[in-house]
Design a protein around this motif. Structure first.
Motif, short mmCIF file in Angstrom:
data_model
loop_
_atom_site.label_atom_id
_atom_site.label_comp_id
_atom_site.label_asym_id
_atom_site.label_seq_id
_atom_site.Cartn_x
_atom_site.Cartn_y
_atom_site.Cartn_z
N HIS A 57 0.86 -1.19 0.00
CA HIS A 57 0.00 0.00 0.00
C HIS A 57 0.89 1.24 0.00
O HIS A 57 2.10 1.12 0.13
CB HIS A 57 -0.94 0.00 1.21
N HIS A 59 2.67 3.82 1.70
CA HIS A 59 3.11 3.91 3.09
C HIS A 59 3.18 5.35 3.57
O HIS A 59 3.54 6.26 2.82
CB HIS A 59 4.50 3.28 3.23
N HIS A 113 -6.95 -0.36 6.24
CA HIS A 113 -5.85 0.49 6.72
C HIS A 113 -5.71 1.69 5.77
O HIS A 113 -5.62 2.84 6.20
CB HIS A 113 -4.56 -0.34 6.77
N ASP A 130 -0.18 -3.76 6.25
CA ASP A 130 -0.60 -3.23 7.55
C ASP A 130 -2.06 -3.58 7.84
O ASP A 130 -2.67 -3.02 8.74
CB ASP A 130 -0.45 -1.70 7.59
FE LIG Z 1 0.84 1.61 6.38
#
Ligand SMILES: [Fe+2]
Length: 347
Positions: A57, A59, A113, A130
């Motif tokens: 993803h 970050h 997330h 995450d």
């Molecule tokens: Fe993250």
């Protein structure tokens, strides 16, 4: 199989290096910019060729190593379809497969997330980013996070994997390195809820401070695209609109660098030749298929891919191998479609 878990102590990020054998192709998940030298060294030590670099993803707590690895190894950068990143080479969605020599990752879309969070399943293990952490879950209070979506991703997808599936997250702040699906179901305190609403209330009540790196990392991670200016300055690039005049022309060959699955999913430019990016070095060197084709016919090679990243690297390789007329379509088939270009399914 070669499997390495590499820790970045600054951001508590786990990066994973995978390969099926020494001397073979490798892929890397969630690389950190500050650690790129270490990855390159490890690749050399294990005699591996990095072919794909993935982020689970976008970050917020560290700067991704995707762009630097692409520049140094010419690997393909991969993210999810929803990632708000300027350019990655390949985008994947739920149900897609990411393949390298001897290894396959199955893609699960696991938002919550962030809205671009994906998990990657490989045989006995899952890389959860995450979404699911060891005895925790990723926060859902920024970057289009959504606690309800995360509940569905965890309970509806990740916890439905076989109990013994190994769970490898993108972070750990306590020193744990791996867990299993059964362990997390039983002992993860965030998952001991009796309803989706209870999970949403739990997550929305966390009240966490923003990550230290967020203001730096998010904007940086949205710009991983390579610099296309030099390629254009040399006359090695054309717009999708210019390229539309080439279809059916006898003096040009459109060369599609994408993988079979991408071609089937998004279509191809009519009449184009398929020469996958991983075989490029062999194809453009003297005696290689594209090199021979270009010299024997005198035709101009026009490379394209999904977004113009692989084709920009290909045109440099082709020019370096002496194929002077090679160029590429800026923005790839994505730009082609936006310019109204027609596509057909591969035959
Ligand atoms: Fe993250």
């Amino acid at each position: 199989m070669i499997f390495r878990q590499i820790f970045d102590s600054v951001s508590s990020t786990y990066t994973y290096l995978l390969a099926s054998r020494r001397g073979g192709e490798a892929l890397i998940i969630d690389p950190v910019l500050d650690k790129v030298d270490r990855y390159i060294q490890l690749l050399q030590e294990l005699d591996l060729k990095l072919v794909k670099a993935l982020d689970t993803h976008l970050h917020a707590d560290h700067i991704t190593g995707l762009g630097a690895l692409r520049d140094r190894t010419r690997c393909i950068t991969v993210m999810g379809e929803q990632s708000n990143v300027d350019v990655v080479s390949m985008r994947v969605g739920d149900g897609d497969r990411i393949e390298i020599e001897g290894l396959t990752l199955n893609v699960l879309y696991t938002p919550g997330h962030t809205d671009d969070s994906h998990s990657f399943v490989m045989a006995d293990r899952v890389f959860t980013g995450d979404t699911l952490l060891i005895r925790g879950t990723g926060r859902t209070d920024f970057q289009n996070g959504n606690a309800g979506a995360q509940y569905d991703s965890i309970f509806g997808k990740l916890l439905r994997l076989p109990d013994e599936t190994l769970v490898y997250p993108a972070h750990d702040y306590k020193g744990d390195t791996v867990s299993t699906v059964a362990e997390e179901r039983a002992f993860n305190p965030r998952l001991q809820v009796t309803s989706k609403q209870q999970y949403i209330d739990l997550m929305n009540g966390l009240d966490l401070p923003n990550p230290r790196m967020m203001d730096v990392a998010v904007p940086a991670n949205m710009r991983v695209g390579m610099s296309h200016e030099e390629i254009a300055r040399r006359g090695w690039a054309m717009s999708a609109r210019e390229a539309s005049g080439l279809v059916g022309r006898p003096d040009a060959i459109l060369v599609d660098l994408r993988e079979r699955r991408e071609r089937e999913k998004h279509g191809i430019i009519p009449g184009s030749l398929h020469a996958p990016y991983p075989d490029l070095a062999d194809n453009v060197r003297a005696g290689g298929m594209l090199h021979e084709l270009a010299t024997a016919t005198g035709k101009r090679l026009v490379f394209y891919c999904a977004f113009g990243e692989r084709s920009a690297m290909a045109v440099q390789a082709a020019q370096g191998a002496g194929i002077d007329a090679a160029c590429h379509i800026e923005g790839g088939i994505d730009a082609w479609k936006k310019a109204g270009g027609s596509v057909v399914l591969p035959g």
